[in-house]
Design a protein around this motif. Structure first.
Motif, mmCIF file in Angstrom:
data_model
loop_
_atom_site.group_PDB
_atom_site.id
_atom_site.type_symbol
_atom_site.label_atom_id
_atom_site.label_comp_id
_atom_site.label_asym_id
_atom_site.label_seq_id
_atom_site.Cartn_x
_atom_site.Cartn_y
_atom_site.Cartn_z
ATOM 1 N N ASP A 96 42.020 -40.150 35.001
ATOM 2 C CA ASP A 96 40.633 -40.606 35.131
ATOM 3 C C ASP A 96 39.719 -39.377 35.201
ATOM 4 N N GLY A 97 38.450 -39.611 35.447
ATOM 5 C CA GLY A 97 37.486 -38.513 35.455
ATOM 6 C C GLY A 97 37.778 -37.463 36.512
ATOM 7 N N ASP A 98 38.325 -37.896 37.647
ATOM 8 C CA ASP A 98 38.619 -36.937 38.714
ATOM 9 C C ASP A 98 39.819 -36.065 38.339
ATOM 10 N N ALA A 99 40.870 -36.691 37.832
ATOM 11 C CA ALA A 99 42.063 -35.932 37.421
ATOM 12 C C ALA A 99 41.686 -34.907 36.347
ATOM 13 N N ILE A 100 40.881 -35.335 35.389
ATOM 14 C CA ILE A 100 40.480 -34.456 34.288
ATOM 15 C C ILE A 100 39.510 -33.388 34.790
ATOM 16 N N GLY A 101 38.482 -33.812 35.537
ATOM 17 C CA GLY A 101 37.478 -32.868 36.028
ATOM 18 C C GLY A 101 38.098 -31.790 36.914
ATOM 19 N N ALA A 102 38.981 -32.207 37.825
ATOM 20 C CA ALA A 102 39.621 -31.255 38.738
ATOM 21 C C ALA A 102 40.505 -30.280 37.955
ATOM 22 N N ALA A 140 36.845 -37.276 46.351
ATOM 23 C CA ALA A 140 37.517 -36.953 45.082
ATOM 24 C C ALA A 140 38.280 -35.644 45.226
ATOM 25 N N THR A 141 39.315 -35.458 44.414
ATOM 26 C CA THR A 141 40.002 -34.169 44.390
ATOM 27 C C THR A 141 39.038 -33.083 43.929
ATOM 28 N N THR A 173 32.455 -30.091 35.248
ATOM 29 C CA THR A 173 33.722 -30.830 35.330
ATOM 30 C C THR A 173 33.931 -31.375 36.747
ATOM 31 N N LEU A 174 33.609 -30.572 37.759
ATOM 32 C CA LEU A 174 33.835 -31.030 39.143
ATOM 33 C C LEU A 174 32.859 -32.138 39.529
ATOM 34 N N LEU A 175 31.624 -32.019 39.071
ATOM 35 C CA LEU A 175 30.664 -33.086 39.392
ATOM 36 C C LEU A 175 31.054 -34.388 38.675
#
Ligand SMILES: [Mn+2]
Length: 326
Positions: free
Chosen positions: A25-31, A123-124, A146-148
């Protein structure tokens, strides 16, 4: 101090691997991307591996080109982020035990040598935004984006009940570095492809409800008929969680003839993470998932029964404890 341990490990490594969970998801990818770019910026060799790659929703993110489907040999330090257990990495690690585990799932199995797990974090990506400076890593506008995105995705735009003033301050810090919140919000949460929206249509048409429970299914035939080729839920779960006065929403996603994925969302006090964990999955109190052996019909029957039982249990407990107080 855990931050010192992580910093020492990073300093001592020259080649670093990063991975996260399947159907990221967005968190896995962003982190993963944010951490990957920050490590590249201090001169490390970095491999970012996501078993299922990046869905079209997040392909605009800086660093998306870094992502591969498998690791090449020669990694000194392995980091797993946003992943509650090793099975969820989709087998990309082989037998390797990761060095560092960074996560916010309450069901995290603490599988690494160093485990930075903060279940209260939204979020991570928020954990990274908070801790990266202590590891000698700094933020560029690309990393901030990416983190936001990760924070926005997991908090569904600061709507989940675990949204804290700290998560808003961390997000504000990322905006100060150069992340445009309105653009990222639109891309991560509001924009969906025509195919994804059509895919939803099939599931919405067969949605049902009973005693506070709302459920529906996405089938392999729906996927084909809509032309949506991701193996995820195309974000339909979040839409189900916006239905008025539901207690638990369940989405069944047919993966193959013998495997079905289940995604739960709950409102308020209904903690569905234990239920998901009991069925071999994991997650957060208000958002959890599991993948089960069985046809769609079999899994649906079993999971609906267990979820109903759980709801009844929680409600009768609430009534009893209420009675005690009087
Ligand atoms: Mn997450």
């Amino acid at each position: 101090m855990i931050d010192d341990m992580i910093r020492e490990k990073i300093v001592g490594a020259s080649s670093i691997g990063i991975t996260s969970h399947i159907r990221p998801d967005g968190d896995a990818i962003g982190a993963s991307l944010g951490l990957g770019m920050a490590l590249l910026n201090i001169g490390k060799k970095v491999q970012v591996v996501l078993k299922d790659g990046i869905s079209s929703t997040f392909r605009h993110l800086p660093g998306a080109d870094l992502v591969k489907r498998a690791f090449e040999p020669g990694i000194d330090l392995m980091i797993v982020d946003d992943c509650s257990d090793l099975i969820r990495t989709g087998g990309v690690l082989g037998d390797r035990i990761p060095d560092i585990n960074i996560d916010h799932h309450i069901t995290n199995e603490l599988f690494a040598e160093v485990n930075l797990v903060e279940p209260d974090s939204v979020a991570t990506s928020a954990i990274l935004a908070k801790h990266m400076p202590f590891w000698g890593l700094s933020f560029t506008p690309e990393i901030a984006k990416t983190l936001l995105t990760g924070i926005l995705s997991d908090s569904i735009g600061f709507r989940t009940s675990n949204t804290t003033s700290e998560s808003l301050r961390l997000a504000a810090g990322l905006m100060d570095v150069g992340a445009d919140i309105s653009e990222l919000y639109n891309k991560a949460l509001l924009t969906h492809s025509y195919e994804a929206t059509k895919f939803w249509g099939f599931a919405l048409a067969r949605m049902q409800r009973e005693n506070g429970l709302v459920w529906t299914a996405l089938t392999l035939d729906d996927r084909k008929a809509s032309g949506y080729f991701g193996n995820d839920d195309a974000d339909l779960t979040n839409l189900l969680s916006s239905i008025e006065s539901y207690e638990v929403a369940v989405l069944f996603i047919e993966q193959s003839i013998t495997r079905t994925r289940v995604s739960w969302r709950s409102a308020g006090e209904f903690d569905i993470s234990n239920l998901a964990h009991e069925m071999g999955g994991g997650g957060h109190p208000n958002a959890a998932g599991a993948e089960l052996e069985g046809t769609l019909a079999e899994v649906q029957e079993k999971v609906l029964r267990m979820t109903q039982d759980y709801l009844k249990q929680v409600k009768s407990y609430a009534i009893n404890s209420d009675g005690d107080r009087k």
